[in-house]
Write a protein that holds these residues in place. Structure first.
Motif, PDB file in Angstrom:
ATOM      1  N   ARG A 165      -5.416  -0.928  -3.164  1.00  0.00           N
ATOM      2  CA  ARG A 165      -5.555  -0.443  -4.528  1.00  0.00           C
ATOM      3  C   ARG A 165      -4.746  -1.323  -5.477  1.00  0.00           C
ATOM      4  N   ASN A 185       0.823  -1.207   0.000  1.00  0.00           N
ATOM      5  CA  ASN A 185       0.000   0.000   0.000  1.00  0.00           C
ATOM      6  C   ASN A 185       0.858   1.260   0.000  1.00  0.00           C
ATOM      7  N   LEU A 189      -5.326   8.595  -4.714  1.00  0.00           N
ATOM      8  CA  LEU A 189      -4.539   7.846  -3.741  1.00  0.00           C
ATOM      9  C   LEU A 189      -4.150   8.696  -2.539  1.00  0.00           C
ATOM     10  N   GLN A 234      -6.414   5.938   1.111  1.00  0.00           N
ATOM     11  CA  GLN A 234      -6.278   5.934  -0.340  1.00  0.00           C
ATOM     12  C   GLN A 234      -7.628   6.063  -1.045  1.00  0.00           C
ATOM     13  N   ALA A 242       1.025   3.988  -3.010  1.00  0.00           N
ATOM     14  CA  ALA A 242       0.787   5.403  -2.725  1.00  0.00           C
ATOM     15  C   ALA A 242       1.913   6.273  -3.264  1.00  0.00           C
ATOM     16  N   SER A 288      -9.212   4.292 -12.585  1.00  0.00           N
ATOM     17  CA  SER A 288      -8.517   4.312 -11.300  1.00  0.00           C
ATOM     18  C   SER A 288      -8.197   5.725 -10.834  1.00  0.00           C
TER      19      SER A 288
END
Length: 501
Positions: free
Chosen positions: A221, A34, A154, A168, A38, A149
């Protein structure tokens, strides 16, 4: 060197955990996926989209993935026992699929294909469920809106007003369930639509389908499937461009003019004395000034290493993307039948796993459930007892597009042998081709009836189907005799077929 490295060097054991000379430059991060997404996710997605827009291998990989995972569509076959209601439900679903896209650009199966492309490109895609008003005139008052997306930032991390954590762009309740998504109203990179730029709207999680193929536990994500191959694809593209320029220069047959040194090399040249360069064309004869000499440029050739280097690099890219080399490069020359079949079997295993664990589970089933709910609520479909028996009425088999056979005759004979040996059923065989067995049986029965009415018979002589049709259904004694005669006829025809050259 910290204490763990010193202890590892002292104990030994795993070379992969050592910090000796060979691994000195191998500094792997301990950050969670993650944190990595990010930090690098937006750049990875932007580079993946750039490659698909500009690199032939990248766009071929994406299109091949979408064509093999979705094809003509992954279609539902309801498991309702009542044949009439099942047929009505299937007709209603087929009519709605043409209205499913909120943008009106494709149908539900086209949305599946777009979702497969987006998951390959960006690692994820969002589908917003949009209930509609009855006056909109839809078969079922429901449409689906696809959001890329980038629409879920994010950097949107913090604490919501209700105390929930936002990570996020995703809002979680106190026990870790997703309760909302904080979307941008407009795409951050779309300069043609500057209105409401940067404004964020909270959408309940019940109205959003998040399609993602996570690679690590706890991942929030997605990350592009192109990520492991982006560097090699970009550098290989640059290398190809350099080789193309090399060939372009060699094809120009460039010449270089050498002039004698001036009497005073430090004196500035007048404007009329400045060299203007020599432009040549094929077959041209250029008159030179006295004392000037001509040297013909001979650029180095790429040699015999160009194609092997390309091939090995594309193999690495193919492995990184999970796409067979022939599908990536459109090169069908290098593989024989056996190798191609082995690669195809492995690729189909991966695709089948992705179809059922990602596309069907995350997108198809939730969309189908919401569709059937609204179909019943709006009165478009009548299902008595739906409220109390909803899970059973929602049950459906999702059938992907059938795989094309590598060798149709061999594969068909092998499948017939499996059915006759009881290793698989006709229902399973038909489902693997993407069809409903009950519908196929009805169509076959209707065709047989039409053939009998017209005096036609297109079945292969000696086939089991022809033998079954030859048995009439009258009284019992005649049935037995005629069944034996029919069996003898089938055997005779079979022997005749075998005796033919």
């Amino acid at each position: 060197m910290n204490w763990r490295q010193r202890l590892g060097a002292f104990i030994g054991g795993f070379d992969a955990g050592q910090h000796h000379r060979r691994l000195r430059g191998f500094q792997a991060t301990h950050a969670h996926v993650n944190a990595l997404i990010a930090a690098s996710g937006p750049d990875i997605t932007a580079r993946a989209r750039w490659l698909v827009r500009n690199n032939g291998y990248a766009v071929n990989a994406v299109e091949s993935w979408a064509a093999n995972t979705v094809g003509d569509g992954i279609k539902p076959i309801s498991k309702l026992v009542d044949a009439a209601r099942k047929e009505e439900l299937q007709r209603l679903w087929l009519a709605w699929t043409d209205e499913a896209d909120a943008e009106g650009l494709t149908d539900f199966y086209g949305l599946q294909r777009r979702a497969a492309r987006e998951v390959f490109l960006a690692g994820e895609v969002f589908v917003r469920i949009r209930p509609r008003r009855p006056e909109d005139g839809l078969t079922v008052p429901l449409q689906l809106q696809m959001l890329p997306s980038e629409m879920l930032p994010l950097h949107e991390t913090g604490v919501a007003r209700n105390g929930n954590a936002i990570r996020q762009g995703i809002e979680f309740d106190r026990i870790g369930r997703r309760v909302a998504y904080h979307f941008l109203r407009r795409h951050p990179g779309d300069s043609t639509d500057p209105g409401l730029s940067g404004e964020i709207v909270r959408v309940p999680a019940s109205e959003v389908i998040h399609v993602i193929d996570p690679v690590e536990g706890g991942q929030l994500r997605g990350v592009s499937k192109l990520a492991p191959a982006i560097v090699k694809l970009f550098l290989l593209d640059q290398y190809d461009d350099a080789e193309l320029d090399r060939k372009k220069v060699a094809a120009m047959y460039a010449m270089f003019v050498t002039s004698p040194a001036p009497e005073n090399p430090l004196a500035p040249l007048d404007d009329e004395e400045m060299p203007a360069g020599v432009e040549i064309s094929p077959g041209q004869i250029v008159r030179l000034d006295p004392g000037e000499d001509v040297t013909v440029g001979q650029p180095a050739d790429s040699g015999a290493t160009y194609e092997p280097f390309q091939y090995r690099t594309l193999l690495q890219i193919s492995a990184a993307l999970g796409i067979p080399y022939p599908y990536l490069a459109n090169d069908m020359v290098k593989g024989n039948f056996s190798n191609s079949r082995l690669a195809l079997i492995e690729f189909r295993r991966r695709v089948s796993a992705w179809q059922h664990s990602v596309m069907v589970y995350q997108l198809c089933r939730p969309a189908y459930a919401r569709w059937l709910d609204l179909a019943v609520l709006s009165g478009a479909m009548t299902l008595p007892g739906y409220e109390t028996d909803r899970p059973r009425m929602l049950a459906a088999d999702w059938l992907p597009t059938k795989w094309d056979w590598v060798d149709p005759l061999k594969d068909a004979n092998a499948e017939i042998a499996q059915i006759e040996a009881g290793l698989k059923s006709r229902t399973q065989a038909i489902a693997e081709r993407g069809y409903d067995a009950e519908q196929v049986d009805r169509e076959v029965a209707a065709e047989r009836a039409r053939e009998r009415a017209l005096g036609l018979d297109f079945r292969r002589p000696g086939s089991p189907a022809q033998g079954v049709q030859a048995v009439p259904v009258n009284d019992d004694s005649e049935d037995d005799n005629r069944s034996d005669d029919a069996a003898d006829d089938v055997s005779a025809r079979s022997r005749t077929e075998e005796d033919r050259p």
